[in-house]
Design a protein around this motif. Structure first.
Motif, PDB file in Angstrom:
ATOM      1  N   PHE A  15       0.867  -1.184   0.000  1.00  0.00           N
ATOM      2  CA  PHE A  15       0.000   0.000   0.000  1.00  0.00           C
ATOM      3  C   PHE A  15       0.900   1.230   0.000  1.00  0.00           C
ATOM      4  CE2 PHE A  15      -3.072  -2.917   2.192  1.00  0.00           C
ATOM      5  CZ  PHE A  15      -4.029  -2.876   1.200  1.00  0.00           C
ATOM      6  N   PHE A  36       4.482   0.573   1.832  1.00  0.00           N
ATOM      7  CA  PHE A  36       4.787  -0.390   2.882  1.00  0.00           C
ATOM      8  C   PHE A  36       4.052  -1.687   2.554  1.00  0.00           C
ATOM      9  CE2 PHE A  36       0.731   0.554   4.593  1.00  0.00           C
ATOM     10  CZ  PHE A  36       0.415  -0.505   5.421  1.00  0.00           C
ATOM     11  N   ALA A  38       1.852  -4.712   3.367  1.00  0.00           N
ATOM     12  CA  ALA A  38       0.839  -5.176   4.334  1.00  0.00           C
ATOM     13  C   ALA A  38       0.823  -6.701   4.411  1.00  0.00           C
ATOM     14  CB  ALA A  38      -0.537  -4.664   3.936  1.00  0.00           C
ATOM     15  N   ARG A  57      -2.182  -9.556  15.725  1.00  0.00           N
ATOM     16  CA  ARG A  57      -2.616  -8.323  16.385  1.00  0.00           C
ATOM     17  C   ARG A  57      -3.094  -7.328  15.348  1.00  0.00           C
ATOM     18  NH1 ARG A  57      -0.964 -10.190  21.028  1.00  0.00           N
ATOM     19  NH2 ARG A  57       0.971 -11.326  21.039  1.00  0.00           N
ATOM     20  N   GLY A  59      -3.471  -4.710  12.631  1.00  0.00           N
ATOM     21  CA  GLY A  59      -2.554  -4.249  11.592  1.00  0.00           C
ATOM     22  C   GLY A  59      -1.579  -5.308  11.109  1.00  0.00           C
ATOM     23  N   LYS A  62      -4.033  -9.456   8.382  1.00  0.00           N
ATOM     24  CA  LYS A  62      -5.008 -10.561   8.258  1.00  0.00           C
ATOM     25  C   LYS A  62      -6.122 -10.223   7.275  1.00  0.00           C
ATOM     26  CE  LYS A  62      -6.211 -10.320  12.606  1.00  0.00           C
ATOM     27  NZ  LYS A  62      -5.475  -9.108  13.022  1.00  0.00           N
ATOM     28  N   SER A  63      -6.754  -9.050   7.463  1.00  0.00           N
ATOM     29  CA  SER A  63      -7.893  -8.706   6.598  1.00  0.00           C
ATOM     30  C   SER A  63      -7.427  -8.491   5.166  1.00  0.00           C
ATOM     31  CB  SER A  63      -8.592  -7.447   7.091  1.00  0.00           C
ATOM     32  OG  SER A  63      -8.984  -7.640   8.416  1.00  0.00           O
ATOM     33  N   TYR A  73      -8.737  -7.422  -3.565  1.00  0.00           N
ATOM     34  CA  TYR A  73      -7.443  -6.852  -3.973  1.00  0.00           C
ATOM     35  C   TYR A  73      -6.768  -7.837  -4.905  1.00  0.00           C
ATOM     36  CZ  TYR A  73      -7.649  -3.787   0.173  1.00  0.00           C
ATOM     37  OH  TYR A  73      -7.994  -2.874   1.121  1.00  0.00           O
TER      38      TYR A  73
END
Ligand SMILES: Nc1ncnc2c1ncn2[C@@H]1O[C@H](COP(=O)(O)OP(=O)(O)OP(=O)(O)O)[C@@H](O)[C@H]1O
Length: 381
Positions: A15, A36, A38, A57, A59, A62-63, A73
């Motif tokens: 992203f 960066f 993801a 955790r 960020g 996972k999503s 995406y």
């Protein structure tokens, strides 16, 4: 190797750091200094009929991984392949037009999945009932609370069976009553042979649904393997000290037996102090949506006195378990203190500690489930 439902092969997603990118980057990709990562070279395989859990955790990525699998995406590297039709239970509230009423949404959803027009009204009634939206079902979704739209989307996505489910925290939406209903429906779908990927913070959901799981951190998979061990690593669980007595790692062949045959399981233990020790064994099976359930559970038995090495044996006549892999828990305790009755745990191998042993039962699958006991039913006249 068993058939595969989802194959994720070294998938990467970048992203832009600023949230905005120039037109050129749309064609050439985001320049390395402005992006960066993801999701960073993640590989994962979901066997047919299983749900693989992904913990991590906030960020962790996972999503984003789930959206890559769902086709929302496209990856910047690697590939995703699915074998079977897909129901997205993810991003509740994030799909569908909120100008639609609940009923209109339900019909559109069924259209999208090619459900025959004649069959649609009955299924829409089921979605209405399951969602418990009452009269709100004919109001626009934009007037719903987050919980109400979550109920609608869950009811729609699970009303017809799919082969693959992408599940994002879904089982923790709604009140307790709705959660229990959702679990029951998910269990039903999965027991029917569906597969899935569950991304969540809820390690207990992972224990209940997934034989295998992963932990993601900063876009990477940092832990992978059996869910009990992965969850224990994620939670950083303390283990018994095992400094007074311990189980010596049994070789895998010591934990194999044949269904229906007499079996003897041997355990070597090392006792380092002049104490009496007791042992117990539990053999558990993964019940989808429920967790690990004991199918054979022994009482604590005297296992000898230290110091020294001891071998103890557990004899099970006509092993009443069907073929498959079970989790075997082994507990080593002190004998009860004669004055206080208190017992110390000396060593433990159990899925609850994240270090359960694997017990493999071989033999022909008779379809009798995990415990093909020779039972007989009779009917009262
Ligand atoms: N569309 C996007 N544009 C820019 N950054 C994004 C986008 N989607 C996610 N990110 C960033 O990517 C990283 C991973 O996000 P992701 O939502 O996948 O994490 P997560 O593990 O699902 O977190 P959570 O548990 O909080 O939902 C985060 O730093 C997030 O801010």
């Amino acid at each position: 190797m068993s058939a595969t439902a989802i194959t994720i092969n070294t998938v990467t997603k970048h992203f832009p750091k600023t949230g905005r990118i120039g037109m050129r980057a749309l064609f050439t990709g985001i320049p390395p200094d402005q992006r960066f990562t993801a999701v960073d070279r993640v590989s994962l395989r979901v066997p047919k009929g299983e749900v693989v859990g992904v913990l991590g955790r906030n960020g962790a990525g996972k999503s984003t991984l789930l959206r890559l699998v769902g086709g929302i995406y496209s990856p910047d590297g690697g590939s995703v392949a699915l074998t079977g039709d897909l129901a997205g239970l993810f991003e509740l509230g994030g799909f569908g037009n909120t100008q639609l009423t609940g009923r209109e949404f339900a019909f559109r959803y069924l259209d999208l999945f090619g459900v025959n027009r004649g069959e649609q009204p009955a299924i829409v009634d089921d979605i209405h009932d399951f969602s418990e939206l009452g009269a709100y079902f004919d109001e626009r979704i934009r007037t719903y609370s987050a919980g109400m739209s979550a109920r609608l989307y869950f009811a729609a996505a699970t009303a017809i069976p799919h082969e693959i489910y992408l599940i994002d925290e879904i089982l923790s939406v709604g009140d307790e009553h709705f959660q229990a209903k959702s679990w029951a429906r998910m269990r039903e779908r999965l027991a029917g042979g569906a597969s899935g990927l569950l991304v969540t913070h809820d390690w207990s959901a992972v224990i209940k649904l997934c034989r295998e799981s992963r932990v993601m951190d900063a876009g990477r998979v940092v832990l992978a393997g059996r869910s009990d061990a992965v969850v224990a690593g994620y939670l950083d669980l303390p283990l018994p000290a095992a400094d007074r007595a311990r189980l010596l790692e049994p070789p895998p062949e010591a934990l194999r037996a044949e269904s229906g045959r007499d079996c003897t399981l041997s355990f070597d233990i090392e006792v380092l102090e002049p104490i009496a020790v007791r042992a117990a064994v539990s053999i558990e099976v993964l019940q989808l949506g429920v967790g690990w359930e004991p199918v054979i559970l022994t009482e604590f038995q005297d296992a000898g006195r230290g110091p020294g090495r001891l071998r103890i044996e557990l004899n099970i006549p006509a092993l009443p378990l069907g073929p498959g892999e079970y989790s075997l828990s082994f507990f080593l305790n002190t004998a009860p203190d004669p004055h206080t009755g208190s017992v110390d745990i000396l060593d433990a191998r159990a899925w609850t500690y994240g270090n359960g042993l694997v017990f493999t039962v071989t033999g022909e699958d008779t379809g009798c489930g995990v415990a093909p006991f020779p039972v007989r039913w009779s009917e009262e006249p």
